[in-house]
Write a protein that holds these residues in place. Structure first.
Motif, PDB file in Angstrom:
ATOM      1  N   ARG A  66       2.321 -13.308  -1.745  1.00 21.38           N
ATOM      2  CA  ARG A  66       3.621 -12.645  -1.814  1.00 21.38           C
ATOM      3  C   ARG A  66       3.351 -11.253  -2.370  1.00 21.38           C
ATOM      4  O   ARG A  66       2.755 -11.134  -3.447  1.00 21.38           O
ATOM      5  CB  ARG A  66       4.581 -13.388  -2.732  1.00 21.38           C
ATOM      6  N   ARG A  69       6.447  -6.681  -6.091  1.00 24.06           N
ATOM      7  CA  ARG A  69       7.602  -5.801  -5.875  1.00 24.06           C
ATOM      8  C   ARG A  69       7.451  -4.482  -6.623  1.00 24.06           C
ATOM      9  O   ARG A  69       7.959  -3.463  -6.195  1.00 24.06           O
ATOM     10  CB  ARG A  69       8.877  -6.502  -6.320  1.00 24.06           C
ATOM     11  N   LYS A  70       6.753  -4.481  -7.744  1.00 24.11           N
ATOM     12  CA  LYS A  70       6.645  -3.290  -8.585  1.00 24.11           C
ATOM     13  C   LYS A  70       5.207  -2.770  -8.685  1.00 24.11           C
ATOM     14  O   LYS A  70       4.989  -1.563  -8.643  1.00 24.11           O
ATOM     15  CB  LYS A  70       7.185  -3.622  -9.975  1.00 24.11           C
ATOM     16  N   HIS A 114       1.534  -1.483  -8.012  1.00 22.08           N
ATOM     17  CA  HIS A 114       1.011  -0.705  -6.891  1.00 22.08           C
ATOM     18  C   HIS A 114      -0.078   0.237  -7.368  1.00 22.08           C
ATOM     19  O   HIS A 114      -0.093   0.630  -8.532  1.00 22.08           O
ATOM     20  CB  HIS A 114       2.136   0.117  -6.253  1.00 22.08           C
ATOM     21  N   GLY A 163       3.086  -5.669   3.176  1.00 18.66           N
ATOM     22  CA  GLY A 163       4.105  -5.498   2.151  1.00 18.66           C
ATOM     23  C   GLY A 163       3.632  -5.008   0.798  1.00 18.66           C
ATOM     24  O   GLY A 163       4.443  -4.909  -0.132  1.00 18.66           O
ATOM     25  N   ASN A 164       2.351  -4.685   0.649  1.00 15.94           N
ATOM     26  CA  ASN A 164       1.881  -4.129  -0.617  1.00 15.94           C
ATOM     27  C   ASN A 164       2.461  -2.742  -0.813  1.00 15.94           C
ATOM     28  O   ASN A 164       2.386  -1.894   0.083  1.00 15.94           O
ATOM     29  CB  ASN A 164       0.352  -4.034  -0.646  1.00 15.94           C
ATOM     30  N   ARG A 165       3.038  -2.502  -1.978  1.00 16.21           N
ATOM     31  CA  ARG A 165       3.615  -1.200  -2.299  1.00 16.21           C
ATOM     32  C   ARG A 165       2.488  -0.205  -2.578  1.00 16.21           C
ATOM     33  O   ARG A 165       1.524  -0.522  -3.285  1.00 16.21           O
ATOM     34  CB  ARG A 165       4.513  -1.341  -3.526  1.00 16.21           C
ATOM     35  N   GLU A 198       4.788   0.956   2.171  1.00 12.56           N
ATOM     36  CA  GLU A 198       4.176  -0.374   2.141  1.00 12.56           C
ATOM     37  C   GLU A 198       3.110  -0.458   3.216  1.00 12.56           C
ATOM     38  O   GLU A 198       3.246   0.137   4.285  1.00 12.56           O
ATOM     39  CB  GLU A 198       5.221  -1.455   2.409  1.00 12.56           C
TER      40      GLU A 198
END
Length: 121
Positions: free
Chosen positions: A63, A66-67, A69, A110-112, A106
């Motif tokens: 997964r 979300r924050k 990076h 989906g990696n920020r 991204e």
């Protein structure tokens, strides 16, 4: 005791290596690094550009964070943003860091990612 940063590890889902290679080498222009044979069997891929080294390791229950990076320093940030947009990659500018131009995007899984360029020396 710490003398520098060796690499940043990001996670990726199983089987995503072709998409990661297309993005990190084809779009961002990074160079893929050969993984040592003892680690290659684990999957994933490694990339470098300038002094930045990214390891993308396979995680079964992946997964994207979300924050969390990496912040990648770049030259000609507007050219990079245009290239990403040409490839259908979203670019979200953020003007809240004094002395820098920066945006977030991204990778294909989906990696920020944050890209920044200092505006002052």
């Amino acid at each position: 005791m710490i003398v520098g940063l060796d690499h940043v590890q990001l996670a990726a889902p199983p089987g995503s290596e072709p998409r990661l290679r297309a993005f990190y080498t084809g779009v961002l222009g990074m160079t893929e690094l050969a993984k040592p044979p003892v680690l290659a069997g684990r999957g994933g891929c490694w990339f470098s550009a300038g002094g930045a080294v990214l390891h993308l390791g396979i995680e079964e229950e992946f997964r994207p964070a979300r924050k969390a990076h990496p912040g990648l320093r770049v030259d000609r940030i507007h050219d990079l943003a245009a290239t990403l947009k040409e490839h259908g990659v979203p670019v979200v500018w953020d003007y809240d860091l004094p002395g820098h131009l920066r945006f977030h995007t991204e990778d294909p899984v989906g990696n920020r990612l944050e890209f920044l360029e200092p505006t002052t020396v």
